[in-house]
Design a protein around this motif. Structure first.
Motif, PDB file in Angstrom:
ATOM      1  N   VAL A   1      13.018   9.268  -5.444  1.00  0.00           N
ATOM      2  CA  VAL A   1      13.974   8.835  -4.419  1.00  0.00           C
ATOM      3  C   VAL A   1      13.367   7.741  -3.557  1.00  0.00           C
ATOM      4  O   VAL A   1      14.023   6.750  -3.227  1.00  0.00           O
ATOM      5  N   ALA A   2      12.080   7.877  -3.198  1.00  0.00           N
ATOM      6  CA  ALA A   2      11.413   6.852  -2.394  1.00  0.00           C
ATOM      7  C   ALA A   2      11.381   5.521  -3.139  1.00  0.00           C
ATOM      8  O   ALA A   2      11.606   4.452  -2.549  1.00  0.00           O
ATOM      9  N   ALA A   3      11.124   5.572  -4.448  1.00  0.00           N
ATOM     10  CA  ALA A   3      11.089   4.342  -5.239  1.00  0.00           C
ATOM     11  C   ALA A   3      12.465   3.698  -5.323  1.00  0.00           C
ATOM     12  O   ALA A   3      12.601   2.473  -5.219  1.00  0.00           O
TER      13      ALA A   3
ATOM     14  N   ASN B   1       9.678   0.663 -10.478  1.00  0.00           N
ATOM     15  CA  ASN B   1       9.192   0.300  -9.154  1.00  0.00           C
ATOM     16  C   ASN B   1       7.806  -0.325  -9.236  1.00  0.00           C
ATOM     17  O   ASN B   1       7.488  -1.268  -8.507  1.00  0.00           O
ATOM     18  N   TYR B   2       6.981   0.191 -10.143  1.00  0.00           N
ATOM     19  CA  TYR B   2       5.664  -0.404 -10.420  1.00  0.00           C
ATOM     20  C   TYR B   2       5.823  -1.870 -10.795  1.00  0.00           C
ATOM     21  O   TYR B   2       5.104  -2.750 -10.316  1.00  0.00           O
ATOM     22  N   SER B   3       6.798  -2.145 -11.661  1.00  0.00           N
ATOM     23  CA  SER B   3       7.080  -3.525 -12.068  1.00  0.00           C
ATOM     24  C   SER B   3       7.465  -4.376 -10.870  1.00  0.00           C
ATOM     25  O   SER B   3       6.937  -5.482 -10.666  1.00  0.00           O
ATOM     26  N   SER B   4       8.370  -3.862 -10.039  1.00  0.00           N
ATOM     27  CA  SER B   4       8.846  -4.615  -8.882  1.00  0.00           C
ATOM     28  C   SER B   4       7.732  -4.886  -7.880  1.00  0.00           C
ATOM     29  O   SER B   4       7.576  -6.006  -7.385  1.00  0.00           O
ATOM     30  N   VAL B   5       6.955  -3.848  -7.560  1.00  0.00           N
ATOM     31  CA  VAL B   5       5.886  -3.993  -6.566  1.00  0.00           C
ATOM     32  C   VAL B   5       4.871  -5.034  -7.011  1.00  0.00           C
ATOM     33  O   VAL B   5       4.438  -5.886  -6.225  1.00  0.00           O
TER      34      VAL B   5
ATOM     35  N   MET C   1      13.364  -0.057  -3.986  1.00  0.00           N
ATOM     36  CA  MET C   1      13.941  -1.100  -4.824  1.00  0.00           C
ATOM     37  C   MET C   1      15.281  -1.560  -4.271  1.00  0.00           C
ATOM     38  O   MET C   1      15.634  -2.736  -4.336  1.00  0.00           O
ATOM     39  N   GLU C   2      16.035  -0.613  -3.704  1.00  0.00           N
ATOM     40  CA  GLU C   2      17.307  -0.961  -3.093  1.00  0.00           C
ATOM     41  C   GLU C   2      17.082  -1.886  -1.894  1.00  0.00           C
ATOM     42  O   GLU C   2      17.825  -2.847  -1.668  1.00  0.00           O
ATOM     43  N   ASP C   3      16.016  -1.599  -1.124  1.00  0.00           N
ATOM     44  CA  ASP C   3      15.675  -2.424   0.034  1.00  0.00           C
ATOM     45  C   ASP C   3      15.284  -3.831  -0.405  1.00  0.00           C
ATOM     46  O   ASP C   3      15.672  -4.821   0.217  1.00  0.00           O
TER      47      ASP C   3
ATOM     48  N   LYS D   1       0.831  -1.203   0.000  1.00  0.00           N
ATOM     49  CA  LYS D   1       0.000   0.000   0.000  1.00  0.00           C
ATOM     50  C   LYS D   1       0.866   1.254   0.000  1.00  0.00           C
ATOM     51  O   LYS D   1       0.562   2.223  -0.705  1.00  0.00           O
ATOM     52  N   ARG D   2       1.954   1.244   0.784  1.00  0.00           N
ATOM     53  CA  ARG D   2       2.838   2.408   0.834  1.00  0.00           C
ATOM     54  C   ARG D   2       3.460   2.667  -0.532  1.00  0.00           C
ATOM     55  O   ARG D   2       3.556   3.821  -0.968  1.00  0.00           O
ATOM     56  N   GLN D   3       3.871   1.606  -1.217  1.00  0.00           N
ATOM     57  CA  GLN D   3       4.471   1.779  -2.541  1.00  0.00           C
ATOM     58  C   GLN D   3       3.455   2.328  -3.529  1.00  0.00           C
ATOM     59  O   GLN D   3       3.770   3.193  -4.355  1.00  0.00           O
TER      60      GLN D   3
END
Length: 221
Positions: free
Chosen positions: A186-188, A98-102, A192-194, A8-10
């Motif tokens: 930056v948040a994305a 990031n959309y792809s990763s989430v 992704m780094e996390d 949800k946060r992403q």
């Protein structure tokens, strides 16, 4: 943090118009985790996921084509407009990665919950099909992110002296003008780094093999 809250946060940190395009993890989880009632059969559950994957792919391809068109025309703008466009362009593409990763991680998680709840073995079979999906491979967007970062290095030089100071002032002015996209970018990147840093989701079928942006340009702020 539980995946539902992380997911949800992403979604909330992405572009508002994109929120409905993410995997409906919140709606799928109760179907799998319901205490009472029968979970859907494997065929029914795969049909639900196929509909989600089709939606994700359609949106991803639409955005990818849009970025390709913008990428080809970016060189025609004046230098000030190019700088602003590159910053926004890069940020939106990072958000698309990031959309792809989430969505990929959400699919892996919901399949894992379904298999655990029902004793089925759907996860590996469905993930194998996802590995070939455009939203997962993200090759064109990943390449354009790298090219865009090379452009940023060129238009915002890091040479010492006054040139470097002027370049930094330009970067700060652009970032201030586009705080929302910059902040979300930056948040994305941090998210992704996390994901890459090692967790229970790591494995051959658990993380998308993305070459994630790691721009020194961004880190200079």
């Amino acid at each position: 943090m539980k995946h539902g809250k992380w997911h949800k946060r992403q979604v909330d940190q992405s572009l508002p118009a994109w929120k409905v395009e993410f995997l409906r993890y919140k709606e799928l989880k109760p179907i799998v985790s319901a205490v009472s009632g029968r979970p859907p059969s494997p065929a029914e559950f795969v049909a639900l996921l196929d509909a989600e994957i089709e939606k994700i792919n359609a949106f991803f391809i639409e955005q990818e084509e849009f970025f390709i068109i913008r990428h080809k025309s970016a060189h025609e703008a004046e230098i000030a407009a190019i700088r602003r466009e590159i910053v926004n362009f890069h940020g939106e593409m990072v958000l698309l990665l990031n959309y792809s990763s989430v969505n990929y991680i959400g699919l892996a998680k919901i399949l894992k919950k379904y298999d655990k709840r029902t004793g089925a073995v759907l996860r590996l079979a469905v993930i194998e099909t996802v590995l070939a999906q455009p939203f997962f491979t993200a090759e064109a967007v990943t390449l354009m992110v790298r090219e865009c970062e090379a452009m940023m290095e060129a238009v915002f030089p890091t040479a010492p002296g006054e040139g470097q100071a002027a370049a930094r002032r330009d970067r700060e002015a652009l970032a201030a003008a586009e705080q929302r996209i910059f902040r979300n970018t930056v948040a994305a990147l941090l998210a992704m780094e996390d994901v890459r840093s090692g967790s229970s989701t790591r494995g051959r079928h658990s993380l998308p093999p993305l070459t994630l942006p790691d721009s020194e340009w961004l880190r200079s702020f």
